[in-house]
Design a protein around this motif. Structure first.
Motif, PDB file in Angstrom:
ATOM      1  N   LEU A 100       3.450  -1.496   4.242  1.00 21.22           N
ATOM      2  CA  LEU A 100       2.899  -0.169   3.984  1.00 21.22           C
ATOM      3  C   LEU A 100       4.086   0.729   3.648  1.00 21.22           C
ATOM      4  O   LEU A 100       5.052   0.795   4.418  1.00 21.22           O
ATOM      5  N   VAL A 101       4.025   1.406   2.506  1.00 25.99           N
ATOM      6  CA  VAL A 101       5.138   2.243   2.054  1.00 25.99           C
ATOM      7  C   VAL A 101       4.673   3.695   2.114  1.00 25.99           C
ATOM      8  O   VAL A 101       3.776   4.101   1.366  1.00 25.99           O
ATOM      9  N   LEU A 102       5.281   4.464   3.014  1.00 26.34           N
ATOM     10  CA  LEU A 102       4.849   5.832   3.273  1.00 26.34           C
ATOM     11  C   LEU A 102       5.910   6.816   2.818  1.00 26.34           C
ATOM     12  O   LEU A 102       7.083   6.684   3.163  1.00 26.34           O
ATOM     13  N   GLY A 103       5.497   7.804   2.030  1.00 28.89           N
ATOM     14  CA  GLY A 103       6.415   8.835   1.560  1.00 28.89           C
ATOM     15  C   GLY A 103       5.712  10.166   1.469  1.00 28.89           C
ATOM     16  O   GLY A 103       4.537  10.293   1.804  1.00 28.89           O
ATOM     17  N   GLY A 104       6.429  11.173   0.995  1.00 22.84           N
ATOM     18  CA  GLY A 104       5.834  12.487   0.792  1.00 22.84           C
ATOM     19  C   GLY A 104       6.022  13.437   1.951  1.00 22.84           C
ATOM     20  O   GLY A 104       6.121  14.643   1.760  1.00 22.84           O
ATOM     21  N   SER A 105       6.038  12.933   3.184  1.00 22.58           N
ATOM     22  CA  SER A 105       6.302  13.751   4.365  1.00 22.58           C
ATOM     23  C   SER A 105       6.753  12.819   5.474  1.00 22.58           C
ATOM     24  O   SER A 105       6.636  11.598   5.369  1.00 22.58           O
ATOM     25  N   GLN A 106       7.264  13.407   6.544  1.00 19.46           N
ATOM     26  CA  GLN A 106       7.850  12.591   7.598  1.00 19.46           C
ATOM     27  C   GLN A 106       6.794  11.755   8.315  1.00 19.46           C
ATOM     28  O   GLN A 106       5.647  12.159   8.463  1.00 19.46           O
ATOM     29  N   LEU A 107       7.189  10.594   8.755  1.00 20.69           N
ATOM     30  CA  LEU A 107       6.312   9.667   9.477  1.00 20.69           C
ATOM     31  C   LEU A 107       6.799   9.576  10.907  1.00 20.69           C
ATOM     32  O   LEU A 107       7.944   9.209  11.169  1.00 20.69           O
ATOM     33  N   ASP A 108       5.911   9.911  11.848  1.00 21.14           N
ATOM     34  CA  ASP A 108       6.297   9.838  13.253  1.00 21.14           C
ATOM     35  C   ASP A 108       6.175   8.402  13.758  1.00 21.14           C
ATOM     36  O   ASP A 108       5.420   7.589  13.224  1.00 21.14           O
ATOM     37  N   GLU A 109       6.921   8.091  14.809  1.00 22.16           N
ATOM     38  CA  GLU A 109       6.974   6.728  15.321  1.00 22.16           C
ATOM     39  C   GLU A 109       5.642   6.276  15.908  1.00 22.16           C
ATOM     40  O   GLU A 109       5.285   5.102  15.809  1.00 22.16           O
ATOM     41  N   ALA A 110       4.874   7.192  16.515  1.00 25.73           N
ATOM     42  CA  ALA A 110       3.586   6.793  17.087  1.00 25.73           C
ATOM     43  C   ALA A 110       2.651   6.265  16.000  1.00 25.73           C
ATOM     44  O   ALA A 110       1.991   5.235  16.176  1.00 25.73           O
ATOM     45  N   THR A 111       2.599   6.964  14.866  1.00 24.68           N
ATOM     46  CA  THR A 111       1.757   6.500  13.755  1.00 24.68           C
ATOM     47  C   THR A 111       2.282   5.191  13.189  1.00 24.68           C
ATOM     48  O   THR A 111       1.515   4.279  12.884  1.00 24.68           O
ATOM     49  N   ALA A 112       3.608   5.082  13.040  1.00 24.21           N
ATOM     50  CA  ALA A 112       4.195   3.853  12.503  1.00 24.21           C
ATOM     51  C   ALA A 112       3.870   2.663  13.400  1.00 24.21           C
ATOM     52  O   ALA A 112       3.504   1.581  12.920  1.00 24.21           O
ATOM     53  N   VAL A 164       0.871  -1.175   0.000  1.00 28.35           N
ATOM     54  CA  VAL A 164       0.000   0.000   0.000  1.00 28.35           C
ATOM     55  C   VAL A 164       0.907   1.225   0.000  1.00 28.35           C
ATOM     56  O   VAL A 164       1.726   1.392   0.907  1.00 28.35           O
ATOM     57  N   LEU A 165       0.778   2.057  -1.022  1.00 20.08           N
ATOM     58  CA  LEU A 165       1.626   3.245  -1.156  1.00 20.08           C
ATOM     59  C   LEU A 165       0.785   4.477  -0.878  1.00 20.08           C
ATOM     60  O   LEU A 165      -0.227   4.720  -1.560  1.00 20.08           O
ATOM     61  N   ALA A 166       1.184   5.246   0.138  1.00 18.46           N
ATOM     62  CA  ALA A 166       0.379   6.370   0.594  1.00 18.46           C
ATOM     63  C   ALA A 166       1.273   7.403   1.250  1.00 18.46           C
ATOM     64  O   ALA A 166       2.476   7.194   1.440  1.00 18.46           O
ATOM     65  N   VAL A 167       0.678   8.542   1.620  1.00 21.38           N
ATOM     66  CA  VAL A 167       1.371   9.538   2.431  1.00 21.38           C
ATOM     67  C   VAL A 167       0.870   9.387   3.860  1.00 21.38           C
ATOM     68  O   VAL A 167      -0.220   8.860   4.104  1.00 21.38           O
ATOM     69  N   PRO A 168       1.643   9.844   4.855  1.00 25.03           N
ATOM     70  CA  PRO A 168       1.254   9.629   6.249  1.00 25.03           C
ATOM     71  C   PRO A 168      -0.131  10.149   6.608  1.00 25.03           C
ATOM     72  O   PRO A 168      -0.846   9.532   7.403  1.00 25.03           O
ATOM     73  N   THR A 169      -0.544  11.284   6.032  1.00 20.83           N
ATOM     74  CA  THR A 169      -1.874  11.816   6.340  1.00 20.83           C
ATOM     75  C   THR A 169      -2.960  10.812   5.962  1.00 20.83           C
ATOM     76  O   THR A 169      -3.936  10.627   6.699  1.00 20.83           O
ATOM     77  N   MET A 170      -2.829  10.167   4.816  1.00 21.27           N
ATOM     78  CA  MET A 170      -3.805   9.151   4.410  1.00 21.27           C
ATOM     79  C   MET A 170      -3.832   7.998   5.403  1.00 21.27           C
ATOM     80  O   MET A 170      -4.899   7.500   5.783  1.00 21.27           O
ATOM     81  N   LEU A 171      -2.649   7.563   5.820  1.00 16.88           N
ATOM     82  CA  LEU A 171      -2.574   6.456   6.762  1.00 16.88           C
ATOM     83  C   LEU A 171      -3.246   6.810   8.077  1.00 16.88           C
ATOM     84  O   LEU A 171      -3.978   6.004   8.664  1.00 16.88           O
ATOM     85  N   HIS A 201       2.350  13.857  20.969  1.00 15.17           N
ATOM     86  CA  HIS A 201       1.258  14.191  21.894  1.00 15.17           C
ATOM     87  C   HIS A 201       0.064  13.277  21.598  1.00 15.17           C
ATOM     88  O   HIS A 201      -0.330  13.120  20.432  1.00 15.17           O
ATOM     89  N   PRO A 202      -0.541  12.675  22.608  1.00 15.66           N
ATOM     90  CA  PRO A 202      -1.626  11.712  22.365  1.00 15.66           C
ATOM     91  C   PRO A 202      -2.872  12.308  21.727  1.00 15.66           C
ATOM     92  O   PRO A 202      -3.687  11.582  21.158  1.00 15.66           O
ATOM     93  N   GLY A 203      -3.028  13.638  21.781  1.00 10.59           N
ATOM     94  CA  GLY A 203      -4.196  14.253  21.178  1.00 10.59           C
ATOM     95  C   GLY A 203      -3.996  14.733  19.761  1.00 10.59           C
ATOM     96  O   GLY A 203      -4.912  15.307  19.169  1.00 10.59           O
ATOM     97  N   GLY A 230      13.810   5.068  17.920  1.00 12.23           N
ATOM     98  CA  GLY A 230      13.523   6.028  18.975  1.00 12.23           C
ATOM     99  C   GLY A 230      14.126   7.403  18.753  1.00 12.23           C
ATOM    100  O   GLY A 230      13.696   8.356  19.364  1.00 12.23           O
ATOM    101  N   GLY A 231      15.104   7.536  17.919  1.00 14.53           N
ATOM    102  CA  GLY A 231      15.689   8.847  17.671  1.00 14.53           C
ATOM    103  C   GLY A 231      17.181   8.750  17.423  1.00 14.53           C
ATOM    104  O   GLY A 231      17.834   7.793  17.806  1.00 14.53           O
ATOM    105  N   ARG A 232      17.716   9.768  16.785  1.00 15.96           N
ATOM    106  CA  ARG A 232      19.144   9.809  16.486  1.00 15.96           C
ATOM    107  C   ARG A 232      19.914  10.075  17.772  1.00 15.96           C
ATOM    108  O   ARG A 232      19.576  11.001  18.527  1.00 15.96           O
ATOM    109  N   PRO A 233      20.946   9.298  18.027  1.00 13.63           N
ATOM    110  CA  PRO A 233      21.696   9.487  19.273  1.00 13.63           C
ATOM    111  C   PRO A 233      22.226  10.907  19.456  1.00 13.63           C
ATOM    112  O   PRO A 233      22.284  11.421  20.563  1.00 13.63           O
TER     113      PRO A 233
END
Length: 564
Positions: free
Chosen positions: A310-322, A282-289, A469-471, A357-360
Motif C-alpha cells: 500500500l503506497v500512501l502519500g499526500g499527507s502524513q500517515l500515523d503509525e496506528a493507521t499503518a 494500491v496508491l491512495a491518501v491516508p484518509t482513503m485508507l 487517540h483510540p477514538g 516509534g518516533g525520532r529519537p
C-alpha cells in the motif's frame, strides 16, 4: 511552442543521468510503444468499461493524436486535460505524448475560476474535458470561459453526455484514421507534462516535467517497490494529480504494467477493486485508507490476496493507521513523502521498522532514506540564497535535486527565484532532519505554523499525537484568527466508527499524557463525519478554516491554554 519552459538544472547533469542509465532517454510514447510491441494483448487499463489491452489503447491514442493534429495541435503546445480516472484520460495522456505536446492535467473537481487560471497562465491552446461528472459539466463550463482565454482554440468534450455546442466531440476524434499520423520524437529532456500543486499558494503552482524526469526519476521510485512482476496499480488518487503522474508515464510507459482505475472513490468500490482485480500496488491518501479500514472492520467484504504494498502519500500517515493497515491487508505500508515541486522519499517495503516509534531527538515523521536514482535530498540552512548544508542531526529546510527534478515553474519566474537555487536545487519549504545514517525525518513546514501569542505551534506535531487517540480516525489541525492571541489552534476531527467522539478536554488530557506542552493543545474542536478533500485528495485546510470560522466558538471550547 506556447509558454516558455526552460530547464533550471545544468544540462550536463541532466545528460549524465541518461548516459549512466538512470533515465531511459526515450520519450513517453516511444516507451509505451515498445511495451505494446512486446505484449500487444496484455491488459493496459481496467476501468468501469472493462479491460483494454495495449494494442487497443495504442490505436485509440493514435486516432486521438491524429484528430488533435487536425485541430492544429503541434509539438510543444500545452493542452489541458480535465477528465476523471478512466481510459479516456489515459488515451489523452498517450496521444499528447505522441504529438510531442505538453499535457496539463487537473482534476475534475477544480472550479471554473481555478481552471481558467491554469489554462490562461500556461497559454493552453486546447482542453479536453468531461461532458459531465458527478453533477458537474466541465466541458460546458470551460466553453463559457473560453472568451477569457485568448490562446485557447478548442474545447474537446469527452464522455457519454451531450456534447455542448461549440465543443469538439472526443468520440469523433477517436474515429480519425491514424494511418497518415507519424508520432513525434521529442527530446526526452523536453517538457512532457505540467503538474499542478494542491493550491496552497494564492493560485495553484504549475511545474513542468520532462519525459526523463517522469519515466526516469519517478519511474525509479515505483521500480524500488516492485517485486519482479509488471506492476498492477490501483490508483485511488486522480491520475490528474501529482501523485497520479505515476500512472500513464510510469506504470504503463516505463514499466509496462496495468492501471486499475475508479472514476470516483468510495471505500466500498475500492475494496471491491482490490478483491476483483488483485492489484500489486494500491496508491491512495491516508484518509482513503482509513475509510477502507473502517469498512473492513464492519465485515462482509470479499477475501483478497495481499498486495505487494500500500503506497500512501499526500499527507502524513500515523503509525496506528499503518499498523492496522498492515494487519488488515497483509502487506507492507509505504509512507511516501513527495510533492509536485520535485521531492520524493519513502519508507521501504520491509515491515517492522524499529524506528517507526518516533525520532529519537523529538517529534517527526519517518520519510525513509533518499534514493539518488530518484532525488538526492539534503538539509539546508533556511534563508540562504546559495545552498548551505546544515550539519547532520539538526533541523533545516529540505532541498532536493535529482533525476525527477522538474524543469521549472510555469510562467512564474518569481517562484523559480523563490524555490530554486542557482544550481537547480528545489527548496521544499519543509523542515527536516537527516540523521548520521542517512535517514530523513519530516518535522514541519517553514510557513505552516500557528502563531499563538507570539509562540509558534506546528500543526503537524499536534496531529501526530492526536492520531494516537483510540477514538480518532482522521484529524487535521488549523489556525483560526483570534483578536487577543492572533491565532488559536483548532482540531478538526473525524471519530472512529462505533467510538464515542472524544471531547476537547479528553483530547487535551491525551496530549498531556503524551508529553505535549500545554501551550500546544487545541482550543477549538470541530467534529466531522468526513474531512473535506481537495480535488487532489488531500485534506482541504482552507475549507476547514472556513468551517471553524463559520461554526464560531462552542460554549467552553475556547479558553486560553495555560502556559507550560
Amino acid at each position: 511552442m506556447t509558454v516558455a519552459l526552460h530547464d533550471l538544472l545544468p544540462a550536463g547533469l541532466r545528460r549524465s543521468w541518461a548516459a549512466d542509465g538512470t533515465c531511459p532517454d526515450l520519450d513517453l510514447y516511444s516507451l509505451y510503444r515498445a511495451h505494446r510491441i512486446a505484449g500487444p494483448h496484455r491488459t493496459a487499463v481496467l476501468d468501469a468499461e472493462g479491460e483494454l489491452c495495449y494494442a487497443a489503447l495504442d490505436r485509440r491514442a493514435r486516432c486521438l493524436a491524429a484528430g488533435l493534429a487536425g485541430l492544429g495541435i503541434r509539438p510543444g503546445d500545452v493542452v489541458g486535460v480535465q477528465l476523471p480516472n478512466g481510459r479516456d484520460a489515459v488515451t489523452a495522456d498517450l496521444a499528447l505524448a505522441a504529438l510531442g505536446a505538453v499535457a496539463l492535467p487537473f482534476p475534475v473537481g477544480r472550479g471554473g475560476r481555478e481552471a481558467a487560471s491554469l489554462l490562461r497562465r500556461s497559454e493552453a491552446v486546447a482542453v479536453i474535458a468531461a461532458t459531465g461528472h458527478r453533477g458537474t459539466a466541465p466541458a460546458a463550463d470551460l466553453l463559457v470561459l473560453a472568451g477569457q482565454l485568448p490562446a485557447l482554440r478548442a474545447v474537446v468534450a469527452a464522455g457519454s453526455g451531450a456534447v455542448p455546442e461549440g465543443a469538439v466531440a472526443f468520440g469523433e476524434l477517436l474515429r480519425t484514421d491514424p494511418k497518415g499520423f507519424t508520432p513525434a520524437r521529442p527530446d526526452p529532456d523536453a517538457a512532457a507534462r505540467i503538474l499542478v500543486s494542491s493550491g496552497s499558494e494564492a493560485e495553484p503552482k504549475m511545474v513542468a516535467y520532462s519525459h526523463n524526469a517522469l519515466a526516469g526519476g519517478r519511474g525509479n521510485f515505483l521500480a524500488s517497490l516492485m517485486d519482479g512482476r509488471p506492476p498492477r496499480c490501483l490508483f485511488l488518487v486522480p491520475l490528474a494529480s501529482a501523485f497520479g503522474s505515476n500512472g500513464t508515464a510510469v506504470t504503463l510507459a516505463r514499466h509496462g504494467g496495468t492501471l486499475v482505475l475508479l472514476d470516483h472513490f468510495t471505500p466500498e468500490a475500492a475494496l471491491e477493486a482490490v478483491a476483483a482485480h488483485e492489484p500489486t500496488h494500491v496508491l491512495a491518501v491516508p484518509t482513503m485508507l482509513r475509510m477502507m479500514l473502517d469498512r473492513l472492520a464492519e465485515g462482509g467484504h470479499r477475501v483478497f490476496p495481499p498486495p505487494t504494498a500500500l503506497v500512501l502519500g499526500g499527507s502524513q500517515l500515523d503509525e496506528a493507521t499503518a499498523a492496522e493497515a498492515r494487519r488488515s491487508f497483509g502487506c507492507p505500508v509505504v509512507n511516501l513523502y513527495g510533492s509536485a515541486d520535485g521531492v520524493n522519499c519513502h519508507t521501504g517495503p520491509a515491515e517492522g521498522d524499529p524506528r517507526r516509534g518516533g525520532r529519537p531527538g523529538g517529534p517527526g515523521v519517518l520519510a525513509g532514506r533518499p534514493d539518488h536514482r530518484v532525488a538526492d535530498i539534503r538539509i539546508a540552512v533556511p534563508g540562504t540564497r546559495e545552498l548551505r548544508e546544515a550539519p547532520r542531526g539538526t533541523v533545516g529546510e529540505i532541498v532536493a535535486r535529482g533525476p525527477m527534478t522538474p524543469l521549472c515553474y510555469v510562467a512564474a519566474p518569481d517562484l523559480d527565484s523563490r524555490y530554486r537555487t542557482p544550481d537547480g536545487w528545489v527548496r521544499t519549504g519543509d523542515l527536516g532532519v537527516m540523521e548520521e545514517d542517512g535517514t530523513l525525518w519530516i518535522v514541519g513546514r517553514l510557513k505552516d505554523v500557528v502563531i499563538r501569542g507570539g509562540a509558534n505551534i506546528s500543526p503537524a506535531e499536534v496531529e501526530l499525537e492526536l492520531a494516537t487517540h483510540p477514538g480518532v480516525r482522521d484529524v487535521v489541525c488549523v489556525g483560526i484568527p483570534d483578536a487577543l492571541m492572533g491565532e488559536r489552534l483548532a482540531a478538526c476531527l473525524v471519530p472512529r466508527d462505533g467510538a464515542t467522539a472524544p471531547t476537547l478536554d479528553e483530547l487535551r488530557a491525551h496530549l498531556g499524557a503524551r508529553g505535549l506542552e500545554r501551550r500546544k493543545h487545541p482550543e477549538r474542536l470541530l467534529l466531522l463525519d468526513a474531512l473535506p478533500l481537495t480535488p487532489a485528495g488531500k485534506p482541504d485546510r482552507a475549507a476547514l478554516r472556513d468551517r471553524c470560522a463559520e461554526a464560531g466558538p462552542a460554549p467552553g471550547e475556547v479558553a486560553p491554554a495555560p502556559a507550560s
